[in-house]
Design a protein around this motif. Structure first.
Motif, PDB file in Angstrom:
ATOM      1  N   VAL A  28       0.850  -1.187   0.000  1.00 55.43           N
ATOM      2  CA  VAL A  28       0.000   0.000   0.000  1.00 55.43           C
ATOM      3  C   VAL A  28       0.888   1.240   0.000  1.00 55.43           C
ATOM      4  N   SER A  29       0.635   2.142  -0.957  1.00 58.69           N
ATOM      5  CA  SER A  29       1.447   3.344  -1.105  1.00 58.69           C
ATOM      6  C   SER A  29       0.550   4.573  -1.159  1.00 58.69           C
ATOM      7  N   ASN A  30       0.904   5.588  -0.378  1.00 60.31           N
ATOM      8  CA  ASN A  30       0.159   6.846  -0.382  1.00 60.31           C
ATOM      9  C   ASN A  30       0.829   7.776  -1.390  1.00 60.31           C
ATOM     10  N   THR A  31       0.327   7.783  -2.607  1.00 56.27           N
ATOM     11  CA  THR A  31       0.969   8.491  -3.716  1.00 56.27           C
ATOM     12  C   THR A  31       0.361   9.878  -3.922  1.00 56.27           C
ATOM     13  N   ALA A  32       0.956  10.604  -4.832  1.00 50.53           N
ATOM     14  CA  ALA A  32       0.438  11.933  -5.170  1.00 50.53           C
ATOM     15  C   ALA A  32      -0.980  11.864  -5.711  1.00 50.53           C
ATOM     16  N   LYS A  33      -1.364  10.722  -6.272  1.00 51.47           N
ATOM     17  CA  LYS A  33      -2.711  10.544  -6.821  1.00 51.47           C
ATOM     18  C   LYS A  33      -3.653   9.851  -5.842  1.00 51.47           C
ATOM     19  N   GLY A  34      -3.166   9.575  -4.643  1.00 54.31           N
ATOM     20  CA  GLY A  34      -3.988   8.884  -3.655  1.00 54.31           C
ATOM     21  C   GLY A  34      -3.433   7.506  -3.333  1.00 54.31           C
ATOM     22  N   LEU A  35      -4.197   6.744  -2.574  1.00 52.49           N
ATOM     23  CA  LEU A  35      -3.755   5.415  -2.167  1.00 52.49           C
ATOM     24  C   LEU A  35      -3.749   4.452  -3.349  1.00 52.49           C
ATOM     25  N   VAL A  36      -2.673   3.656  -3.439  1.00 49.50           N
ATOM     26  CA  VAL A  36      -2.549   2.625  -4.468  1.00 49.50           C
ATOM     27  C   VAL A  36      -2.133   1.337  -3.771  1.00 49.50           C
ATOM     28  N   ALA A  37      -2.740   0.226  -4.147  1.00 50.47           N
ATOM     29  CA  ALA A  37      -2.390  -1.073  -3.562  1.00 50.47           C
ATOM     30  C   ALA A  37      -2.107  -2.074  -4.668  1.00 50.47           C
ATOM     31  N   SER A  38      -1.090  -2.903  -4.450  1.00 57.88           N
ATOM     32  CA  SER A  38      -0.760  -3.996  -5.365  1.00 57.88           C
ATOM     33  C   SER A  38      -0.455  -5.243  -4.545  1.00 57.88           C
ATOM     34  N   HIS A  39      -0.477  -6.398  -5.217  1.00 58.23           N
ATOM     35  CA  HIS A  39      -0.345  -7.670  -4.516  1.00 58.23           C
ATOM     36  C   HIS A  39       0.730  -8.522  -5.188  1.00 58.23           C
ATOM     37  N   TYR A  40       1.725  -8.928  -4.404  1.00 57.92           N
ATOM     38  CA  TYR A  40       2.842  -9.716  -4.926  1.00 57.92           C
ATOM     39  C   TYR A  40       3.374 -10.653  -3.851  1.00 57.92           C
ATOM     40  N   PRO A  41       4.035 -11.738  -4.267  1.00 54.87           N
ATOM     41  CA  PRO A  41       4.703 -12.599  -3.285  1.00 54.87           C
ATOM     42  C   PRO A  41       5.983 -11.928  -2.792  1.00 54.87           C
ATOM     43  N   VAL A  42       6.298 -12.147  -1.533  1.00 58.50           N
ATOM     44  CA  VAL A  42       7.525 -11.604  -0.953  1.00 58.50           C
ATOM     45  C   VAL A  42       8.323 -12.741  -0.326  1.00 58.50           C
ATOM     46  N   MET A  43       9.608 -12.493  -0.145  1.00 54.90           N
ATOM     47  CA  MET A  43      10.479 -13.494   0.466  1.00 54.90           C
ATOM     48  C   MET A  43      11.345 -12.831   1.523  1.00 54.90           C
ATOM     49  N   LEU A  44      11.448 -13.489   2.658  1.00 55.77           N
ATOM     50  CA  LEU A  44      12.256 -12.990   3.760  1.00 55.77           C
ATOM     51  C   LEU A  44      13.733 -13.196   3.448  1.00 55.77           C
ATOM     52  N   GLU A  45      14.556 -12.188   3.734  1.00 57.36           N
ATOM     53  CA  GLU A  45      16.005 -12.346   3.647  1.00 57.36           C
ATOM     54  C   GLU A  45      16.488 -12.880   4.994  1.00 57.36           C
ATOM     55  N   GLU A  46      16.763 -14.171   5.025  1.00 57.82           N
ATOM     56  CA  GLU A  46      17.034 -14.854   6.288  1.00 57.82           C
ATOM     57  C   GLU A  46      18.325 -14.383   6.957  1.00 57.82           C
ATOM     58  N   ASP A  47      19.300 -13.940   6.175  1.00 63.26           N
ATOM     59  CA  ASP A  47      20.595 -13.575   6.756  1.00 63.26           C
ATOM     60  C   ASP A  47      20.685 -12.087   7.077  1.00 63.26           C
ATOM     61  N   ALA A  48      19.604 -11.353   6.936  1.00 67.25           N
ATOM     62  CA  ALA A  48      19.633  -9.909   7.188  1.00 67.25           C
ATOM     63  C   ALA A  48      19.462  -9.617   8.671  1.00 67.25           C
ATOM     64  N   ASP A  49      20.008  -8.502   9.105  1.00 66.06           N
ATOM     65  CA  ASP A  49      19.712  -8.012  10.452  1.00 66.06           C
ATOM     66  C   ASP A  49      18.299  -7.445  10.439  1.00 66.06           C
ATOM     67  N   GLU A  71       7.864   5.991   2.037  1.00 62.92           N
ATOM     68  CA  GLU A  71       7.477   4.821   2.821  1.00 62.92           C
ATOM     69  C   GLU A  71       6.235   4.149   2.240  1.00 62.92           C
ATOM     70  N   VAL A  72       6.213   2.832   2.289  1.00 61.52           N
ATOM     71  CA  VAL A  72       5.022   2.061   1.952  1.00 61.52           C
ATOM     72  C   VAL A  72       4.676   1.164   3.133  1.00 61.52           C
ATOM     73  N   MET A  73       3.479   0.640   3.103  1.00 57.07           N
ATOM     74  CA  MET A  73       3.052  -0.362   4.078  1.00 57.07           C
ATOM     75  C   MET A  73       2.831  -1.680   3.344  1.00 57.07           C
ATOM     76  N   VAL A  74       3.429  -2.739   3.866  1.00 57.97           N
ATOM     77  CA  VAL A  74       3.230  -4.074   3.316  1.00 57.97           C
ATOM     78  C   VAL A  74       2.419  -4.874   4.336  1.00 57.97           C
ATOM     79  N   ILE A  75       1.271  -5.370   3.902  1.00 57.13           N
ATOM     80  CA  ILE A  75       0.384  -6.123   4.786  1.00 57.13           C
ATOM     81  C   ILE A  75       0.597  -7.612   4.565  1.00 57.13           C
ATOM     82  N   ILE A  76       0.900  -8.309   5.648  1.00 58.02           N
ATOM     83  CA  ILE A  76       1.009  -9.762   5.639  1.00 58.02           C
ATOM     84  C   ILE A  76      -0.199 -10.313   6.379  1.00 58.02           C
TER      85      ILE A  76
END
Length: 204
Positions: A28-49, A71-76
């Protein structure tokens, strides 16, 4: 997200587990044109801090989301389901909805083409390795790289998160048992994954 102290999750490891087990995310992104939402698979970076996720969006979603600009918000969304007052102990009650959910916040970092290729390869491999004959992206690299040109990869280092696990906390052992039984074996609203989340909380 409603702040109910009994339901708040503060452990980053629990949020990581939620991402691993529920990789289909809403961006979810609050853009200049308003709220926009998209849906995609994500993967955790296991070795990251901390908590870091990688993914990609298809063009022109990168522009629609203004990806990388702010900033964006990612909903799980983890397991969730209806809970009937009929599963309680006969006392007056109302229906509710049990769920496990996390909101992740951060500014996406746009990946280079080679980083994007690696992320896409890892993402495909992550799911294909469950199959007896994995069909990996690198098996047909020329085609894969051509398709990749229509995507934009990103990394989201989570700067803060809000997570909530509403799983009948505060209810009697009898009620909790009834709800878990209905979610595991009920004829109308069975949600075994949600029952498993309840067991994680109540069987400690």
């Amino acid at each position: 997200m409603r702040h109910t102290p009994a339901y708040i999750v503060t452990d980053p490891e629990e949020v990581k587990r939620l991402v691993r087990e529920n990789p289909w995310a809403t961006i979810v992104s609050n853009t200049a044109k308003g709220l926009v939402a998209s849906h995609y698979p994500v993967m955790l970076e296991e070795d990251a801090d901390g908590i870091s996720i990688v993914s990609h969006v298809g063009r022109p979603d990168d522009r629609a989301l203004e990806l990388g600009a702010h900033e964006v918000m990612v909903i799980i969304q983890g397991p969730h389901g209806y809970v009937s007052p009929g599963w309680y102990d006969g006392k007056p009650a109302v229906p509710t909805w049990n769920h496990v959910t996390a909101h992740l916040y951060g500014t996406p970092q746009i990946l280079s083409d080679e980083e994007n290729w690696q992320v896409l390869s890892n993402l495909v491999g992550h799911f294909e390795h469950e199959l007896p004959e994995p069909n990996l992206l690198e098996h047909n690299e020329e085609y894969g790289r051509r398709i990749m040109s229509g995507t934009v990869g990103f990394r989201l280092i989570v700067e803060r998160f809000e997570a909530r696990a509403k799983l009948s906390q505060g209810k009697s052992a009898e009620v909790v048992g009834n709800v878990m039984s209905e979610l595991e074996h009920g004829e109308n609203y069975a949600q075994p994954d949600l029952a498993a989340e309840m067991h994680r909380v109540h069987d400690k």
